[in-house]
Enzyme design. Structure first.
Site: not given
Lengths: 261, 66
Positions: A99, A209
């Site tokens: 990523k 998150t």
């Protein structure tokens, strides 16, 4: 209903939800949340070990036979830093599916597009399967595809903001602009945000998150799994068009006559 | 000799190799990578790569992240 798999870096994945491993209250709650999410790919950061020696390690809690690790280049502000981080990740045995983040601004964590393109090009040339975290810009996404990205990962909203998919129209344009998978990365706050991304036709959603900082991460991980599946199904099913006025669902003919005259 | 490991200056025996440094610091090998003076060190060369005074070493592993 029949569905195709998500292919990334030559590997097949049934789950379209990719989850992060940061910010959990404990390694144990992370392990349970990963399990509940049904994710097959989990992101990890590459950071300095504690000295001397290593205590508990993240990977003591992640079954690496079961999950594909997706190392990120979070915290990198130049193409050079991001590329070196990918080399470190590869040498650490974390694979070549990465990523890619090249950050341009510490307050918004928005990407530095120039650096992102350069790093994508160089890493793709060296055999990495590059998943760049990018702006929700169709032009940039097309350039990333041309630079060799294995997928593009436009943000829905700033990282960790929970603001949801702020520009669904741009995500739609990105889906038209590229042929590689489109994975919404960042911005998801709750289950409906993930469903919206999938209903638009995205190939997957990446989040951290929203799950890790929820009051109950395991319950939220379950909700996200269901939302991604529901959104995908709704996309494949083909939604109805939007109309301003009502269209009756019941027959107009055959209504009994209750008039008194 | 003096080297800097993960930002910490430290005194280590002269002529120590990367392999020796990892042993010295009791670092697990699994999922760990090393960069010496900004260049990633291949695992296969740990035993033969000698450190020099003033070297900067980074030792990393995966941590929680998104």
């Amino acid at each position: 209903m029949y569905d195709t798999s998500l292919w990334l870096g030559g590997k097949e994945f049934k789950s379209r939800l990719i989850v992060g491993t940061g910010k959990y209250p404990s390694f144990e709650s992370m392990r349970e949340a990963l399990e509940a999410s049904g994710a097959e790919i989990v992101t990890v950061a590459v950071r300095r070990v504690n000295l001397p020696g290593q205590g508990e390690s993240l990977l003591d809690f992640i079954d690496t036979k079961r999950y594909t690790l997706l190392p990120n280049t979070a915290g990198c502000y130049t193409a050079d830093e991001a590329i070196r981080t990918c080399y470190l990740a590869r040498e650490a045995g974390l694979g070549t599916l990465v990523k890619l983040e090249v950050i341009g601004d510490s307050r918004t964590l928005f990407p530095d597009v120039e650096g992102l393109l350069e790093a994508t090009r160089r890493l793709a040339r060296e055999g990495f399967s590059v998943l760049p975290y990018t702006n929700d810009d169709p032009v940039t996404c097309k350039k990333l595809e041309d630079a060799g990205a294995a997928a593009v990962m436009p943000l829905g909203a700033p990282i960790g903001s929970g603001l949801g998919i702020r520009n669904p129209y741009n995500i739609k344009l990105i889906l038209e602009a590229v042929t590689v998978p489109v994975i919404v990365d960042a911005g998801v706050g709750t289950a409906s945000d993930a469903a919206i991304a999938m209903e638009l036709g995205c190939d997957g959603v990446l989040m951290n998150t929203a799950i890790a900082s929820a009051k109950d991460p395991v319950a939220m991980a379950t909700a996200m799994k269901l939302a991604v599946e529901a959104g995908r199904l709704a996309f494949k099913a083909g939604r109805i068009g939007k109309k301003l006025y009502a269209t009756a669902s019941s027959p107009i003919e055959g209504v009994p006559d209750w008039s008194t005259s | 000799m003096r080297v800097t490991v993960n930002g910490k200056p430290m005194e280590i025996p002269d002529g120590l190799t990367v392999e020796g440094l990892l042993d010295h610091l009791r670092i697990r090998r699994e999922y760990t990578a090393v960069a010496l003076n900004r260049e990633v060190t291949a695992r296969s060369t740990y035993a033969e790569t000698r450190l020099h005074d003033g070297d900067t070493v980074e030792i990393v592993h995966p941590m929680g992240g998104g």
